[in-house]
Design an enzyme around this catalytic site. Structure first.
Site, short mmCIF file in Angstrom:
data_model
loop_
_atom_site.label_atom_id
_atom_site.label_comp_id
_atom_site.label_asym_id
_atom_site.label_seq_id
_atom_site.Cartn_x
_atom_site.Cartn_y
_atom_site.Cartn_z
N GLY A 109 0.87 -1.17 0.06
CA GLY A 109 -0.14 0.10 0.00
C GLY A 109 0.85 1.27 0.07
N ASN B 103 -7.34 4.68 8.89
CA ASN B 103 -6.76 3.64 9.48
C ASN B 103 -6.95 3.41 10.95
OD1 ASN B 103 -4.90 5.54 8.39
ND2 ASN B 103 -3.51 4.81 9.88
N GLN C 107 -7.51 0.18 3.84
CA GLN C 107 -8.43 -0.15 5.10
C GLN C 107 -9.95 -0.03 4.72
OE1 GLN C 107 -7.32 -0.86 8.13
NE2 GLN C 107 -5.27 -0.16 7.99
N SER D 38 -3.92 -3.00 -0.30
CA SER D 38 -2.64 -3.63 0.13
C SER D 38 -3.20 -5.11 0.65
CB SER D 38 -2.07 -2.88 1.43
OG SER D 38 -1.16 -3.54 1.76
N THR E 134 10.91 -7.35 -11.30
CA THR E 134 10.46 -8.92 -11.67
C THR E 134 9.26 -8.82 -10.84
OG1 THR E 134 12.59 -9.76 -12.05
CG2 THR E 134 11.06 -11.33 -11.55
N CYS F 181 2.54 2.54 12.91
CA CYS F 181 3.89 3.23 12.73
C CYS F 181 4.05 4.11 13.91
CB CYS F 181 4.00 3.84 11.26
SG CYS F 181 2.93 3.31 10.26
N1 PLP Z 1 -2.72 3.31 3.78
C1 PLP Z 1 -3.49 2.83 4.73
C2 PLP Z 1 -4.47 3.50 5.14
C3 PLP Z 1 -2.70 2.03 5.75
O1 PLP Z 1 -3.56 1.46 6.77
C4 PLP Z 1 -1.51 1.25 5.44
C5 PLP Z 1 -1.21 0.33 6.60
O2 PLP Z 1 -1.11 0.53 7.84
C6 PLP Z 1 -1.06 1.62 4.13
C7 PLP Z 1 -1.45 2.46 3.70
C8 PLP Z 1 0.33 1.08 4.18
O3 PLP Z 1 0.21 -0.29 3.51
P1 PLP Z 1 1.44 -1.12 3.67
O4 PLP Z 1 1.78 -1.77 4.80
O5 PLP Z 1 0.99 -2.57 2.48
O6 PLP Z 1 2.50 -0.68 3.00
#
Ligand code: PLP
Length: 373
Positions: free
Chosen positions: A70, A142, A172, A192, A230, A318
């Site tokens: 994502g 999220n 999400q 994702s 790839t 994060c």
């Molecule tokens: N966007 C949102 C709303 C997310 O919650 C997340 C992951 O927490 C991401 C993007 C990032 O996705 P990925 O973990 O696949 O890099």
């Protein structure tokens, strides 16, 4: 006891995804870009996966760009359009950092949200102009699960910045919301795999024809020159299987999990004082329960819950570990003291009634212990 209530961070793999991937991790292999039979077999697997993912996203197979997750899909959408057009990006203030940071790096602007985490449409209209190239508003947040009024956003973009494209981060939303209609609303859609029972490190960006997009990664020209490298065949095949299983059971899962979430949230609110639910449940994905406990520090609560086998989060994965209120809660106007006592319990397709009951047995006690000092 193990109660996993962190599905917004990542989800357990669906058996269908594991089954689909296993041959590509054992007996099958091949570089999809080659021309001999072994390569062609791998390419066929990627093509079939592309058809499935496209159907799940409501777009054409040729519009799907496979990415390494994502984050890359979001970066490609924002940075790719900015690089191709020279225009300015705009996004909501509660985007995931995978959108927020590329927008900031490109000198873009943020649009505020209301107390329920829904984008301020008047402010959006005021921010748009002829220099804007891409507007990014996530479908569901999220942290607090707020679903955005994307059709209204699209109407404003059409009126105020018709030259701009609309990107939505549906990472999400995908487990809960039927995206088949979305292709008509958004020009770019990120998903994702690991948020819906697929493997980590694979995702996709759906790109409507005519969108000007420069690649982030240059090389062999895979994915129609949009994403070199790839292919991750096993990951892509696993993502497609997980997407299909998700879409197949989506309506029933959303209904079942929505009831569990309501039970969880209602009981938490009723069982102790000074707890506030974040956002308006009518505009939230069914898997999100987000509350703030006054006089409690999230980090301490997460440690106590971890000790008894309840796995949750204080916000986005994060941001966990940092004693700062999340940018989402700040944008929603949640006071700092309250925001520091936030708890995100995110439910998923594998969440059971027992999980909710066990969580409800321990969370009020843990909160009471922390308040007692
Ligand atoms: N966007 C949102 C709303 C997310 O919650 C997340 C992951 O927490 C991401 C993007 C990032 O996705 P990925 O973990 O696949 O890099």
């Amino acid at each position: 006891m193990a109660v996993y209530l962190d599905h917004a961070a990542t989800t357990p793999m669906r058996p269908a995804a594991v089954d689909a991937m296993l041959p590509w991790l054992t007996t099958h292999f091949g570089n999809p870009s080659g021309s001999h039979s072994v390569s062609r077999h791998a390419r066929q697997a990627v093509d079939e996966a592309r058809d499935v993912v496209a159907a799940c996203l409501g777009c054409e197979p040729g519009e799907v760009v496979f990415t390494a997750g994502g984050t890359e899909a979001d970066n490609l959408a924002v940075t790719g359009v900015v690089a191709a057009t020279g225009g300015r990006p705009v996004c909501s203030a509660i985007e995931h950092h995978a959108v927020l940071h590329p927008v900031e790096v490109a000198g873009g602007s943020l649009v505020g949200v209301d107390g329920d985490g829904r984008v301020d449409l008047d402010q959006l209209a005021g921010t748009l102009g002829p220099d804007v190239a891409v507007v990014s508003v996530m479908l569901a947040n999220n942290e607090v699960g707020a679903i955005q009024p994307l059709a209204a956003v699209e109407a404003i973009v059409d009126e105020r910045a018709p030259q701009a494209v609309l990107h939505t981060d549906a990472v999400q939303a995908f487990p809960w919301v039927d995206l088949a209609e979305l292709g008509r609303v958004a020009d770019l859609i990120s998903v994702s795999a690991h948020k819906f029972g697929g493997p980590q490190g694979v995702g996709a960006l759906a790109v409507r024809p005519g969108v000007r997009l420069a690649p982030l990664i240059h090389g062999g020209g895979q994915e129609r020159e949009r994403r070199s490298g790839t292919h991750n065949v096993a990951g892509i095949v696993g993502m497609a299987a997980a997407a299909q299983a998700t879409v197949g059971g989506r309506a029933a899962t959303a209904e079942r999990v929505g009831k569990l979430r309501d039970e969880l949230a209602d009981t938490l609110l009723a069982s102790m004082p000074d707890v506030v639910e974040t956002g308006d449940r009518r505009h939230k994905i069914p898997g999100n329960c987000h509350v703030c406990f006054d006089r409690v520090e999230s980090e301490a609560l997460l440690v106590l819950l971890d000790d008894v086998g309840v796995y949750a989060s204080a916000g986005s994965a994060c941001a966990s570990g940092a004693m700062e209120p999340s940018h989402v809660l700040v944008a929603m106007g949640v006071p700092t003291e309250r925001a520091l006592g936030s708890l995100r319990l995110s439910l998923g397709a594998t969440t059971t009634e027992d999980d909710v009951e066990l969580a409800l047995k321990v969370i009020p006690d843990a909160v009471a212990r922390l308040r007692a000092g």
